[in-house]
Design a protein around this motif. Structure first.
Motif, PDB file in Angstrom:
ATOM      1  N   ASP A  48      90.923  61.735  26.124  1.00  0.00           N
ATOM      2  CA  ASP A  48      89.865  61.051  26.874  1.00  0.00           C
ATOM      3  C   ASP A  48      88.564  60.981  26.077  1.00  0.00           C
ATOM      4  OD1 ASP A  48      91.538  60.559  28.915  1.00  0.00           O
ATOM      5  OD2 ASP A  48      90.834  62.178  30.228  1.00  0.00           O
ATOM      6  N   SER A  49      88.217  62.112  25.422  1.00  0.00           N
ATOM      7  CA  SER A  49      86.973  62.136  24.645  1.00  0.00           C
ATOM      8  C   SER A  49      87.038  61.187  23.458  1.00  0.00           C
ATOM      9  CB  SER A  49      86.708  63.540  24.123  1.00  0.00           C
ATOM     10  OG  SER A  49      86.723  64.447  25.170  1.00  0.00           O
ATOM     11  N   LEU A  50      88.219  61.202  22.813  1.00  0.00           N
ATOM     12  CA  LEU A  50      88.381  60.307  21.662  1.00  0.00           C
ATOM     13  C   LEU A  50      88.257  58.854  22.093  1.00  0.00           C
ATOM     14  CD1 LEU A  50      91.254  61.574  19.369  1.00  0.00           C
ATOM     15  CD2 LEU A  50      88.899  61.080  18.748  1.00  0.00           C
ATOM     16  N   LEU A  51      88.866  58.566  23.200  1.00  0.00           N
ATOM     17  CA  LEU A  51      88.794  57.181  23.707  1.00  0.00           C
ATOM     18  C   LEU A  51      87.349  56.809  24.013  1.00  0.00           C
ATOM     19  CD1 LEU A  51      91.882  56.928  26.049  1.00  0.00           C
ATOM     20  CD2 LEU A  51      91.493  55.676  23.926  1.00  0.00           C
ATOM     21  N   LYS A  52      86.624  57.743  24.571  1.00  0.00           N
ATOM     22  CA  LYS A  52      85.217  57.512  24.903  1.00  0.00           C
ATOM     23  C   LYS A  52      84.437  57.215  23.608  1.00  0.00           C
ATOM     24  CE  LYS A  52      82.461  59.724  28.497  1.00  0.00           C
ATOM     25  NZ  LYS A  52      82.230  61.075  29.069  1.00  0.00           N
ATOM     26  N   LEU A  53      84.705  58.058  22.605  1.00  0.00           N
ATOM     27  CA  LEU A  53      84.007  57.901  21.321  1.00  0.00           C
ATOM     28  C   LEU A  53      84.316  56.537  20.701  1.00  0.00           C
ATOM     29  CD1 LEU A  53      82.328  59.434  19.185  1.00  0.00           C
ATOM     30  CD2 LEU A  53      84.459  60.140  18.138  1.00  0.00           C
ATOM     31  N   SER A  54      85.597  56.158  20.711  1.00  0.00           N
ATOM     32  CA  SER A  54      85.948  54.882  20.077  1.00  0.00           C
ATOM     33  C   SER A  54      85.427  53.710  20.910  1.00  0.00           C
ATOM     34  CB  SER A  54      87.460  54.783  19.868  1.00  0.00           C
ATOM     35  OG  SER A  54      88.080  54.407  21.070  1.00  0.00           O
ATOM     36  N   ARG A  55      85.352  53.938  22.209  1.00  0.00           N
ATOM     37  CA  ARG A  55      84.862  52.857  23.068  1.00  0.00           C
ATOM     38  C   ARG A  55      83.371  52.603  22.840  1.00  0.00           C
ATOM     39  NH1 ARG A  55      86.782  54.591  28.419  1.00  0.00           N
ATOM     40  NH2 ARG A  55      88.872  54.404  27.551  1.00  0.00           N
ATOM     41  N   ILE A  56      82.641  53.663  22.562  1.00  0.00           N
ATOM     42  CA  ILE A  56      81.192  53.532  22.366  1.00  0.00           C
ATOM     43  C   ILE A  56      80.903  52.535  21.242  1.00  0.00           C
ATOM     44  CG2 ILE A  56      79.184  54.753  21.427  1.00  0.00           C
ATOM     45  CD1 ILE A  56      80.203  57.166  23.125  1.00  0.00           C
ATOM     46  N   SER A  57      81.635  52.658  20.132  1.00  0.00           N
ATOM     47  CA  SER A  57      81.394  51.794  18.981  1.00  0.00           C
ATOM     48  C   SER A  57      81.685  50.330  19.314  1.00  0.00           C
ATOM     49  CB  SER A  57      82.288  52.225  17.830  1.00  0.00           C
ATOM     50  OG  SER A  57      82.075  53.588  17.586  1.00  0.00           O
ATOM     51  N   ARG A  58      82.574  50.115  20.258  1.00  0.00           N
ATOM     52  CA  ARG A  58      82.922  48.731  20.585  1.00  0.00           C
ATOM     53  C   ARG A  58      81.945  48.102  21.570  1.00  0.00           C
ATOM     54  NH1 ARG A  58      88.529  48.929  22.862  1.00  0.00           N
ATOM     55  NH2 ARG A  58      88.509  51.196  22.758  1.00  0.00           N
ATOM     56  N   GLU A  59      81.191  48.976  22.254  1.00  0.00           N
ATOM     57  CA  GLU A  59      80.286  48.443  23.279  1.00  0.00           C
ATOM     58  C   GLU A  59      79.075  47.762  22.642  1.00  0.00           C
ATOM     59  OE1 GLU A  59      80.486  48.610  26.683  1.00  0.00           O
ATOM     60  OE2 GLU A  59      82.520  49.448  26.468  1.00  0.00           O
ATOM     61  N   LYS A  60      78.576  46.757  23.343  1.00  0.00           N
ATOM     62  CA  LYS A  60      77.319  46.145  22.913  1.00  0.00           C
ATOM     63  C   LYS A  60      76.181  46.866  23.633  1.00  0.00           C
ATOM     64  CE  LYS A  60      78.478  41.437  21.728  1.00  0.00           C
ATOM     65  NZ  LYS A  60      78.714  40.115  22.306  1.00  0.00           N
ATOM     66  N   LEU A  61      75.043  46.999  22.933  1.00  0.00           N
ATOM     67  CA  LEU A  61      73.902  47.674  23.546  1.00  0.00           C
ATOM     68  C   LEU A  61      73.279  46.767  24.597  1.00  0.00           C
ATOM     69  CD1 LEU A  61      72.036  49.199  20.463  1.00  0.00           C
ATOM     70  CD2 LEU A  61      73.641  50.315  21.997  1.00  0.00           C
ATOM     71  N   LYS A  62      73.041  47.368  25.764  1.00  0.00           N
ATOM     72  CA  LYS A  62      72.303  46.625  26.800  1.00  0.00           C
ATOM     73  C   LYS A  62      70.971  47.344  26.989  1.00  0.00           C
ATOM     74  CE  LYS A  62      76.053  46.883  29.529  1.00  0.00           C
ATOM     75  NZ  LYS A  62      77.356  46.900  28.877  1.00  0.00           N
ATOM     76  N   LEU A  63      69.948  46.818  26.305  1.00  0.00           N
ATOM     77  CA  LEU A  63      68.677  47.544  26.282  1.00  0.00           C
ATOM     78  C   LEU A  63      67.887  47.332  27.564  1.00  0.00           C
ATOM     79  CD1 LEU A  63      67.458  46.965  22.614  1.00  0.00           C
ATOM     80  CD2 LEU A  63      68.693  48.919  23.561  1.00  0.00           C
ATOM     81  N   LYS A  64      67.353  48.401  28.064  1.00  0.00           N
ATOM     82  CA  LYS A  64      66.391  48.351  29.180  1.00  0.00           C
ATOM     83  C   LYS A  64      65.590  49.655  29.170  1.00  0.00           C
ATOM     84  CE  LYS A  64      68.872  50.074  33.109  1.00  0.00           C
ATOM     85  NZ  LYS A  64      69.386  49.737  34.432  1.00  0.00           N
ATOM     86  N   THR A  65      64.579  49.732  30.044  1.00  0.00           N
ATOM     87  CA  THR A  65      63.781  50.952  30.068  1.00  0.00           C
ATOM     88  C   THR A  65      64.565  52.041  30.821  1.00  0.00           C
ATOM     89  OG1 THR A  65      61.822  49.599  30.086  1.00  0.00           O
ATOM     90  CG2 THR A  65      61.527  51.908  30.688  1.00  0.00           C
ATOM     91  N   VAL A  66      64.773  53.134  30.113  1.00  0.00           N
ATOM     92  CA  VAL A  66      65.567  54.215  30.710  1.00  0.00           C
ATOM     93  C   VAL A  66      64.671  55.436  30.900  1.00  0.00           C
ATOM     94  CG1 VAL A  66      67.605  55.666  30.414  1.00  0.00           C
ATOM     95  CG2 VAL A  66      67.577  53.360  29.459  1.00  0.00           C
ATOM     96  N   ASP A  67      64.733  55.987  32.135  1.00  0.00           N
ATOM     97  CA  ASP A  67      63.924  57.165  32.440  1.00  0.00           C
ATOM     98  C   ASP A  67      64.726  58.417  32.096  1.00  0.00           C
ATOM     99  OD1 ASP A  67      62.448  59.210  33.500  1.00  0.00           O
ATOM    100  OD2 ASP A  67      62.013  58.173  35.400  1.00  0.00           O
ATOM    101  N   LEU A  68      64.448  58.995  30.925  1.00  0.00           N
ATOM    102  CA  LEU A  68      65.215  60.142  30.446  1.00  0.00           C
ATOM    103  C   LEU A  68      64.956  61.384  31.317  1.00  0.00           C
ATOM    104  CD1 LEU A  68      64.803  59.791  26.572  1.00  0.00           C
ATOM    105  CD2 LEU A  68      66.733  59.085  27.984  1.00  0.00           C
ATOM    106  N   SER A  69      63.710  61.521  31.805  1.00  0.00           N
ATOM    107  CA  SER A  69      63.347  62.697  32.614  1.00  0.00           C
ATOM    108  C   SER A  69      64.201  62.769  33.872  1.00  0.00           C
ATOM    109  CB  SER A  69      61.873  62.637  33.014  1.00  0.00           C
ATOM    110  OG  SER A  69      61.085  62.597  31.847  1.00  0.00           O
ATOM    111  N   SER A  70      64.394  61.624  34.549  1.00  0.00           N
ATOM    112  CA  SER A  70      65.160  61.685  35.801  1.00  0.00           C
ATOM    113  C   SER A  70      66.658  61.871  35.503  1.00  0.00           C
ATOM    114  CB  SER A  70      64.907  60.442  36.664  1.00  0.00           C
ATOM    115  OG  SER A  70      65.346  59.306  36.003  1.00  0.00           O
ATOM    116  N   ILE A  71      67.118  61.332  34.338  1.00  0.00           N
ATOM    117  CA  ILE A  71      68.510  61.585  33.958  1.00  0.00           C
ATOM    118  C   ILE A  71      68.714  63.093  33.764  1.00  0.00           C
ATOM    119  CG2 ILE A  71      70.222  61.319  32.112  1.00  0.00           C
ATOM    120  CD1 ILE A  71      69.239  58.494  31.715  1.00  0.00           C
ATOM    121  N   ALA A  72      67.786  63.723  33.071  1.00  0.00           N
ATOM    122  CA  ALA A  72      67.878  65.157  32.815  1.00  0.00           C
ATOM    123  C   ALA A  72      67.910  65.942  34.135  1.00  0.00           C
ATOM    124  CB  ALA A  72      66.700  65.610  31.969  1.00  0.00           C
ATOM    125  N   GLU A  73      67.039  65.544  35.057  1.00  0.00           N
ATOM    126  CA  GLU A  73      66.980  66.219  36.353  1.00  0.00           C
ATOM    127  C   GLU A  73      68.316  66.160  37.085  1.00  0.00           C
ATOM    128  OE1 GLU A  73      63.696  65.202  39.174  1.00  0.00           O
ATOM    129  OE2 GLU A  73      62.525  65.303  37.297  1.00  0.00           O
TER     130      GLU A  73
END
Lengths: 592, 149
Positions: free
Chosen positions: A432-457
């Motif tokens: 599963d982890s390997l698939l996740k890793l390989s999938r990341i490289s295939r994904e296109k970046l969808k840029l937007k403003t991300v609130d890292l503080s609330s993700i951490a919370e």
């Protein structure tokens, strides 16, 4: 008909006419004067003769002696040439003596008493000059003498003939001189005119020497010389400029063709090389003959378009000499001079065979890459689908076996069964982890403003709920935001915080911070913990997949989390690094 | 009418595991197992060897694997949703695939749920139990036959 004479003839004629006229006039003048002079001479001579004769016969007249008087007269007539006659009129105005014989010409008596001393007249077909002088001044007695003038005139005529000959000769010499002068005058002009003709015909000309010519001719010649030297200069300049452009055209990489009436009138070396023909083979050839049927059609279409004013470059294939095809781009152009379109047209021809080949190669490479990618996708799919199924069987059936017959197995056998099951489960996680890793490289970046503080919370919330007994201090800096792909930011944050949570698990009181700092103008985020940490010696192995710095019994894990994090950071063009000391915790920094 | 669970699955092991999970969770519903997509279509539309079957007698839930011989699970799903007689049957994609693409295609095709089979048996068993609980016991589907619409 109008007679056209050249200048030389005209001048010669003019000189001849002038010479003849001068000759004629001078002849008339000279002959008149000579006659007058001779006549005066004759008159003077006559007077002297008459005086002497008068004195000789005066005594005979006074004595009225006719015979001696007559004899004296006859003697004089006989003696003196041209003296035709002599007679004496006596004091009584009657004929005293004469030399006429019996017949006295009647005319003589008419003038017996004339006071005019000389008289000319014709008698018996002869011209006479009659001279009368008185024997004694104041008295009536007169002596007449008569000279025959014809012989004198004959003398004069002889002399006149000589004059005529001399005059004629002089006239001839004059004409000759005239011709020579005219020739001398006209010759440089003639040369000049011949040179000018050659100049006009565009032939090679040289400067003319001006020595010895007349001033006017000199002027003409030097004007001419100036003209040819400036033409030479212009020609040289033109040649230089032509040479410059010719070299430019010859050395350019693109082919250049000029055509007129569909026939090639000029091709440069590059074009010859492109098609493998020599220049002679292409000269005068129809351009259409250099295409195959399909491209002929294309060429004609383009010609039609050009007539409508479209002259965009287009691709076309030429047939090379050996029959090979040369892929080119033709950029048509028209020849213009001072805005006037000239006959014919030019075009540059760029060989794009290599470019085409490269294009095809690139397309092949892309296709290969795509197929590789597709293979990879299929592989991932197969992994995801087909590798997990057997694991499920292993895990499932070992579990079932344990349930049904676990009691009859000794503890060691039970442990083996459990290991089989756990191995299967772990392998499932790895997949599963390997698939996740390989999938990341295939994904296109969808840029937007991300609130890292609330993700951490929210990540900490889940962790705290799962493991509520821990004494842990959590510090989250508020309002940390970044322009990034939200899913990837979640992966980063989850991995870093889960690691911090995991590696502080053995501390009595633990502390985890998520904050940011400025470093050389960039915002750097970091997750800091007081956990077990690691030796900086192995820092370069942190982000390699399946590379672990702790034993599984110590801290369980797959060794793929930080590799995934690094890939996410790299995809954002960012950087991740860590600082740590064994037993004193670690800090993971990342900047995007 | 008896509540039938239709399992379309080609893997013998997975069939066995599913049956084990049913037994473990005391699920008494009849389970019909079909081994490929084509057979599933024939069963549902009473064709081929199932032509004697009553078309009104349809399963309460279909557990559909994606990777199947002949017709894939997604193609079978498409046929189910395209036909008025079958389009309201709750269909759950029960698959090994965690591929995003498969999930999207599944939901696009109109599946009611998408469940990834966990490797760990206990989790798998839990998932099967929950499916049964929800779709067989709690969920309601219209009784009216669809062709009447």
């Amino acid at each position: 008909m109008k007679l056209r004479l050249n200048l030389h003839t005209k001048i010669s004629l003019l000189i001849s006419v002038v010479a003849v006229s001068i000759g004629a006039i001078s002849f008339l003048f000279v002959s008149r004067i000579m006659i007058a002079v001779m006549r005066e001479g004759l008159k003077a001579e006559t007077r002297i003769i008459a005086k002497a004769l008068g004195e000789r016969v005066l005594r005979n007249v006074l004595r009225e002696e006719t015979i001696p008087a007559r004899e004296a007269l006859l003697a004089a007539v006989a003696e003196i040439p041209d003296l035709e006659y002599a007679y004496i009129v006596g004091f009584n105005k009657e004929m005293f003596v004469h030399t006429f014989g019996k017949k006295i010409p009647r005319q003589f008596f008419y003038h017996r008493h004339d006071k005019v001393p000389f008289r000319e007249y014709n008698a018996h077909g002869k011209l006479f000059l009659d001279f009368v002088c008185p024997l004694v001044e104041g008295l009536d007695a007169h002596l007449h003498v008569g000279f025959n003038e014809s012989s004198i005139i004959a003398n004069i005529a002889g002399m006149r003939d000589r004059i005529v000959v001399i005059t004629f000769l002089l006239v001839l010499i004059g004409i000759g001189i005239g011709l020579v002068v005219s020739y001398r005058l006209m010759n440089p002009l003639k040369n000049l005119s011949a040179e000018l003709r050659m100049y006009g015909e565009g032939k090679e000309v040289k400067e003319i020497s001006v020595e010895g010519a007349d001033e006017e001719v000199n002027g003409l010649v030097s004007a001419y010389n100036l003209m040819i030297s400036s033409r030479e200069k212009a020609i040289t300049e033109l040649r230089e400029s032509e040479e410059k452009y010719r070299q430019l055209v010859e050395t350019m990489n693109e082919g250049l063709v000029v055509q007129e009436n569909q026939k090639l009138t000029y091709v440069n070396d590059s074009f010859c090389k492109m098609l493998g023909y020599s220049r002679d083979e292409l000269a005068g050839r129809e351009i259409i003959a250099l295409f195959d049927e399909e491209n002929q059609k294309k060429f004609k279409e383009q010609k039609g378009l050009r007539k409508k004013g479209v002259d965009a470059p287009y691709e076309i294939e030429f047939l090379a000499k050996g029959g090979g095809k040369i892929c080119t781009i033709i950029s048509p152009g028209s020849l213009k001079l001072d805005g006037e379109t000239l006959k014919g047209s030019s075009a540059t021809v760029t060989d794009i065979t290599g470019r085409k080949k490269a294009e095809v190669e690139r397309e092949q490479l892309i296709a290969k890459l795509e197929s590789k990618n597709e293979e990879l996708n299929q592989f991932s799919y197969a992994v995801s689908h087909d590798l997990r199924a057997p694991l499920r069987s292993m895990a499932g059936f070992s579990k079932e076996l344990m349930k049904r017959s676990g009691d009859s197995l000794d503890p060691e056998a039970q442990d083996y069964l459990d290991r089989i099951r756990r191995g299967a489960v772990r392998m499932g996680s790895i997949i599963d982890s390997l698939l996740k890793l390989s999938r990341i490289s295939r994904e296109k970046l969808k840029l937007k403003t991300v609130d890292l503080s609330s993700i951490a919370e929210s990540i900490f919330d889940v962790l705290k709920a799962d493991e509520s007994g821990r004494d842990i201090e959590i510090v989250i800096e508020k309002g940390l935001k970044v322009e990034a792909d939200e899913d990837m930011m979640k992966i980063i944050m989850e991995n870093l915080i889960n690691n911090a949570w995991k590696f502080t698990g053995k501390e009595k009181t633990s502390r985890i911070e998520f904050r940011s700092k400025k470093s050389s103008g960039k915002e750097v985020f970091f997750v800091k913990d007081n956990g077990s940490g690691f030796s900086m010696e192995y820092a370069d192995k942190l982000f390699i997949a399946f590379q672990r710095l702790h034993r599984d019994q110590e801290f369980p894990g797959l060794g793929i989390g930080l590799a995934t994090v690094q890939r996410c950071v790299n995809l954002h063009g960012g950087r991740i690094w860590a600082e740590s000391e064994q037993g004193k915790g670690s800090v993971f920094y990342f900047a995007l | 009418m008896e509540k039938v669970v239709l399992l379309v699955e080609d893997s013998e092991d997975d069939i066995k595991l599913t049956q084990m999970a049913f037994k473990e969770n005391n699920i008494a519903n009849k389970m019909v197992v079909l081994n490929d997509g084509e057979e599933a279509v024939e069963y549902l539309f009473c064709q081929g060897k199932y032509r004697e079957r009553d078309i009104n007698d349809q399963p309460t839930i279909i557990l559909l694997d994606i990777k199947l011989p002949k017709l894939s699970g997604l193609e079978v799903l498409k046929k189910i949703r395209a036909d008025n007689r079958t389009k309201y049957i709750p269909t759950v994609m029960l698959t090994s695939s965690t591929e995003e693409e498969d999930m999207i295609e599944g939901y696009k095709g109109g599946c009611n749920s998408y469940v990834c089979k966990p490797v760990e048996y206990e989790q798998f068993s839990q998932a099967v139990k929950q499916l049964e609980l929800y779709w067989v016991l709690n969920n309601r589907t219209p009784n009216k036959r669809i062709e009447e619409e």
